[in-house]
Design an enzyme around this catalytic site. Structure first.
Site, PDB file in Angstrom:
ATOM      1  N   ARG A   1     -42.175  17.188 -31.894  1.00 19.75           N
ATOM      2  CA  ARG A   1     -40.937  17.630 -32.572  1.00 19.75           C
ATOM      3  C   ARG A   1     -40.845  19.161 -32.650  1.00 19.75           C
ATOM      4  O   ARG A   1     -40.361  19.720 -33.632  1.00 19.75           O
ATOM      5  CB  ARG A   1     -40.820  17.074 -33.993  1.00 19.75           C
ATOM      6  CG  ARG A   1     -40.598  15.629 -34.126  1.00 19.75           C
ATOM      7  CD  ARG A   1     -39.390  15.104 -33.350  1.00 19.75           C
ATOM      8  NE  ARG A   1     -39.499  13.674 -33.376  1.00 19.75           N
ATOM      9  CZ  ARG A   1     -40.246  12.979 -32.508  1.00 19.75           C
ATOM     10  NH1 ARG A   1     -40.832  13.585 -31.488  1.00 19.75           N
ATOM     11  NH2 ARG A   1     -40.358  11.683 -32.603  1.00 19.75           N
TER      12      ARG A   1
ATOM     13  N   SER B   1     -34.811  11.320 -39.479  1.00 21.93           N
ATOM     14  CA  SER B   1     -36.004  11.530 -40.300  1.00 21.93           C
ATOM     15  C   SER B   1     -35.926  12.907 -40.942  1.00 21.93           C
ATOM     16  O   SER B   1     -35.748  13.901 -40.241  1.00 21.93           O
ATOM     17  CB  SER B   1     -37.266  11.456 -39.441  1.00 21.93           C
ATOM     18  OG  SER B   1     -37.369  10.163 -38.891  1.00 21.93           O
TER      19      SER B   1
ATOM     20  N   GLU C   1     -37.743  18.182 -41.033  1.00 25.25           N
ATOM     21  CA  GLU C   1     -37.448  18.174 -39.593  1.00 25.25           C
ATOM     22  C   GLU C   1     -36.098  18.838 -39.306  1.00 25.25           C
ATOM     23  O   GLU C   1     -35.993  19.647 -38.383  1.00 25.25           O
ATOM     24  CB  GLU C   1     -37.485  16.727 -39.077  1.00 25.25           C
ATOM     25  CG  GLU C   1     -37.253  16.637 -37.593  1.00 25.25           C
ATOM     26  CD  GLU C   1     -37.134  15.199 -37.103  1.00 25.25           C
ATOM     27  OE1 GLU C   1     -38.098  14.440 -37.213  1.00 25.25           O
ATOM     28  OE2 GLU C   1     -36.046  14.856 -36.606  1.00 25.25           O
TER      29      GLU C   1
HETATM   30  C1  LIG Z   1     -29.239   8.584 -37.499  1.00 25.92           C
HETATM   31  C2  LIG Z   1     -30.081   9.632 -36.819  1.00 25.92           C
HETATM   32  C3  LIG Z   1     -31.195   9.263 -36.076  1.00 25.92           C
HETATM   33  C4  LIG Z   1     -31.985  10.234 -35.439  1.00 25.92           C
HETATM   34  N1  LIG Z   1     -33.072   9.837 -34.718  1.00 25.92           N
HETATM   35  C5  LIG Z   1     -33.840  10.750 -34.088  1.00 25.92           C
HETATM   36  C6  LIG Z   1     -34.982  10.344 -33.315  1.00 25.92           C
HETATM   37  O1  LIG Z   1     -35.274   9.158 -33.185  1.00 25.92           O
HETATM   38  N2  LIG Z   1     -35.718  11.309 -32.726  1.00 25.92           N
HETATM   39  C7  LIG Z   1     -35.419  12.619 -32.817  1.00 25.92           C
HETATM   40  O2  LIG Z   1     -36.128  13.445 -32.238  1.00 25.92           O
HETATM   41  N3  LIG Z   1     -34.346  13.036 -33.528  1.00 25.92           N
HETATM   42  C8  LIG Z   1     -33.558  12.137 -34.173  1.00 25.92           C
HETATM   43  N4  LIG Z   1     -32.490  12.541 -34.923  1.00 25.92           N
HETATM   44  C9  LIG Z   1     -32.220  13.983 -35.059  1.00 25.92           C
HETATM   45  C10 LIG Z   1     -31.151  14.511 -34.087  1.00 25.92           C
HETATM   46  O3  LIG Z   1     -30.343  13.489 -33.601  1.00 25.92           O
HETATM   47  C11 LIG Z   1     -31.753  15.235 -32.893  1.00 25.92           C
HETATM   48  O4  LIG Z   1     -32.555  16.291 -33.335  1.00 25.92           O
HETATM   49  C12 LIG Z   1     -30.675  15.792 -31.956  1.00 25.92           C
HETATM   50  O5  LIG Z   1     -31.265  16.329 -30.788  1.00 25.92           O
HETATM   51  C13 LIG Z   1     -29.824  16.882 -32.593  1.00 25.92           C
HETATM   52  O6  LIG Z   1     -28.745  17.125 -31.733  1.00 25.92           O
HETATM   53  P1  LIG Z   1     -27.403  17.786 -32.205  1.00 25.92           P
HETATM   54  O7  LIG Z   1     -26.604  18.059 -30.986  1.00 25.92           O
HETATM   55  O8  LIG Z   1     -26.753  16.944 -33.236  1.00 25.92           O
HETATM   56  O9  LIG Z   1     -27.945  19.152 -32.817  1.00 25.92           O
HETATM   57  P2  LIG Z   1     -27.405  19.963 -34.073  1.00 25.92           P
HETATM   58  O10 LIG Z   1     -27.729  19.209 -35.310  1.00 25.92           O
HETATM   59  O11 LIG Z   1     -26.006  20.360 -33.878  1.00 25.92           O
HETATM   60  O12 LIG Z   1     -28.325  21.264 -34.005  1.00 25.92           O
HETATM   61  C14 LIG Z   1     -29.717  21.192 -34.278  1.00 25.92           C
HETATM   62  C15 LIG Z   1     -30.350  22.570 -34.007  1.00 25.92           C
HETATM   63  O13 LIG Z   1     -30.273  22.847 -32.617  1.00 25.92           O
HETATM   64  C16 LIG Z   1     -29.508  24.054 -32.399  1.00 25.92           C
HETATM   65  N5  LIG Z   1     -28.712  23.830 -31.198  1.00 25.92           N
HETATM   66  C17 LIG Z   1     -27.793  22.860 -30.968  1.00 25.92           C
HETATM   67  N6  LIG Z   1     -27.312  22.971 -29.718  1.00 25.92           N
HETATM   68  C18 LIG Z   1     -27.933  24.048 -29.154  1.00 25.92           C
HETATM   69  C19 LIG Z   1     -27.857  24.683 -27.890  1.00 25.92           C
HETATM   70  N7  LIG Z   1     -27.060  24.233 -26.912  1.00 25.92           N
HETATM   71  N8  LIG Z   1     -28.622  25.781 -27.690  1.00 25.92           N
HETATM   72  C20 LIG Z   1     -29.439  26.248 -28.642  1.00 25.92           C
HETATM   73  N9  LIG Z   1     -29.546  25.689 -29.852  1.00 25.92           N
HETATM   74  C21 LIG Z   1     -28.815  24.594 -30.107  1.00 25.92           C
HETATM   75  C22 LIG Z   1     -28.665  24.231 -33.638  1.00 25.92           C
HETATM   76  O14 LIG Z   1     -28.311  25.590 -33.830  1.00 25.92           O
HETATM   77  C23 LIG Z   1     -29.619  23.728 -34.693  1.00 25.92           C
HETATM   78  O15 LIG Z   1     -30.567  24.720 -35.006  1.00 25.92           O
HETATM   79  C24 LIG Z   1     -31.673  11.598 -35.561  1.00 25.92           C
HETATM   80  C25 LIG Z   1     -30.543  11.978 -36.326  1.00 25.92           C
HETATM   81  C26 LIG Z   1     -29.745  11.007 -36.954  1.00 25.92           C
HETATM   82  C27 LIG Z   1     -28.555  11.410 -37.758  1.00 25.92           C
END
Ligand SMILES: Cc1cc2nc3c(=O)[nH]c(=O)nc-3n(C[C@H](O)[C@H](O)[C@H](O)COP(=O)(O)OP(=O)(O)OC[C@H]3O[C@@H](n4cnc5c(N)ncnc54)[C@H](O)[C@@H]3O)c2cc1C
Length: 346
Positions: free
Chosen positions: A161, A240, A338
């Site tokens: 992670r 998480s 996380e």
């Molecule tokens: C119901 C649920 C289940 C989940 N299950 C998992 C799981 O099983 N495993 C897991 O690892 N995660 C899980 N997550 C967490 C999450 O989905 C992941 O971390 C996902 O990759 C975040 O993507 P996002 O586009 O929503 O990022 P955001 O929440 O929009 O951003 C997260 C971070 O990344 C940065 N960021 C976003 N896009 C970019 C980019 N293009 N360049 C640079 N920085 C960027 C943002 O500035 C921020 O700091 C879960 C979340 C939820 C709500």
């Protein structure tokens, strides 16, 4: 160039439904636009928040006093097993597509919300796979040098992670990601997670048809409220909320005194990973535990939720702080969040 809007509430752009207004907000529809917007903001000293699907973000009630760049670039190129996707592509739609086309390596990452560009940030993982196993290159805009660069996997510093991107959060804007998938026999990779093997009725290390692996992962995830579903209040979360703590041998020995026989994964480097969910439950916080409008998911101890969409960020964090402090008091182990905190801290 897309229109720049003022005073946009960020709550609807996050899966927790939390966060105040952004001073300015713009959706960027291509890699060039993302670079242009971020470079210009950096030139005039305006703070930037790069926003993907908002599924790993806790935004403060005060919002963000700067420019939010919503990543909306689209495009997927496929050449054999090599798949390159623009940062704004929806992650699960990409997984669904490659699984349907018989490519393996990300099938156990089915149902994870968010966009492609965020997958390298925290090395997204689940059910025995993480993206570090398949990412071969990440195209980034490096805000320090002002250059667009292609980083190979080794330069990304992937760990559990974690990645070099998270280490220096904000420095690199991910523009596109290349995954090298196996495209030979439409079978999953060896199943490496006990719960998934049980659900599939196979032994660890076995391989199953890709579609079966994806379906089983989606079923398991839905049972834990880990697939976004507007009808399920337990999914109003950031997934998480705490990572599984990794203890040194000495710390593990101390925990053994307080909690003889605690569940553990012994890591090859001598450290010991402990399930955060076990620590939380055994510190007195069961599923469904409530503090005001914020609640621990009724399906999964690790998810802090905003079930009625009525909590403030501070109220959700008060619940998370109570859990963190309770675990520390009982077990002497510090839980670490996380999700990324914007304008606030745990
Ligand atoms: C119901 C649920 C289940 C989940 N299950 C998992 C799981 O099983 N495993 C897991 O690892 N995660 C899980 N997550 C967490 C999450 O989905 C992941 O971390 C996902 O990759 C975040 O993507 P996002 O586009 O929503 O990022 P955001 O929440 O929009 O951003 C997260 C971070 O990344 C940065 N960021 C976003 N896009 C970019 C980019 N293009 N360049 C640079 N920085 C960027 C943002 O500035 C921020 O700091 C879960 C979340 C939820 C709500």
């Amino acid at each position: 160039m897309t229109e720049r809007m003022a005073g946009v509430r960020l709550a609807p752009y996050t899966t927790l439904g939390l966060g105040g207004e952004a001073r300015a907000f713009v959706a960027a529809g291509s890699a060039e636009e993302i670079v242009e917007l971020v470079a210009e903001a950096d030139r005039v000293g305006e703070p930037v928040l790069v926003l993907g699907g908002g599924s790993n973000l806790v935004v403060s009630d005060e919002g963000f006093d700067g420019l939010v760049v919503r990543v909306a670039s689209q495009g997927v190129e496929i050449d054999g097993g090599r798949v390159t996707a623009q940062a704004g592509e929806d992650w699960d739609s990409l997984v669904e597509r490659v699984v349907a086309e018989g490519r393996s390596g990300v099938e156990c990452l089915s149902g994870i919300p968010g966009l492609v560009g965020s997958t390298p940030i925290q090395n997204v993982g689940a059910y025995g796979q993480d993206v570090s196993q398949t990412i071969t290159a990440v195209r980034v805009y490096d805000r320090r040098s002002g250059e667009v660069r292609d980083l190979i996997a080794r330069e990304c510093g992937f760990a559990y992670r974690h990645s070099a991107f998270k280490e220096e959060l904000g420095r690199h804007v991910v523009l596109a990601v290349t995954y090298e998938l196996a495209a030979d026999d439409a079978l999953s990779g060896p199943i490496a997670y006990r719960e998934l093997a049980l659900r599939l009725g196979v032994a660890l290390g076995d391989r199953v048809p890709l579609a079966r692996a994806r379906a089983a992962v989606l079923e398991l995830r839905a049972g834990k409220g880990m697939v976004l579903d507007a009808a399920d209040p337990d999914t109003r979360s950031a997934g998480s909320f705490f990572t599984n703590p990794i203890l040194t041998g000495g710390q593990a020995a101390e925990l053994e005194l307080r909690a003889p026989g605690f569940p553990r994964w012994d890591m090859p480097d001598g450290t010991v990973k402990v399930p955060a969910a076990w620590l939380i439950e055994n510190a007195g916080f069961p599923k469904g535990y409530r503090r005001g409008p914020a609640r621990i998911s009724t399906k999964h101890t690790l998810a802090m939720t905003n079930p009625e969409m009525s909590a403030s960020t501070e109220e959700l964090l008060d619940l998370a702080r109570e859990v963190r402090d309770g675990v520390f008091e009982k077990f002497g182990v510090t839980l670490v969040n996380e999700p990324v905190m914007v304008g606030t801290r745990l």
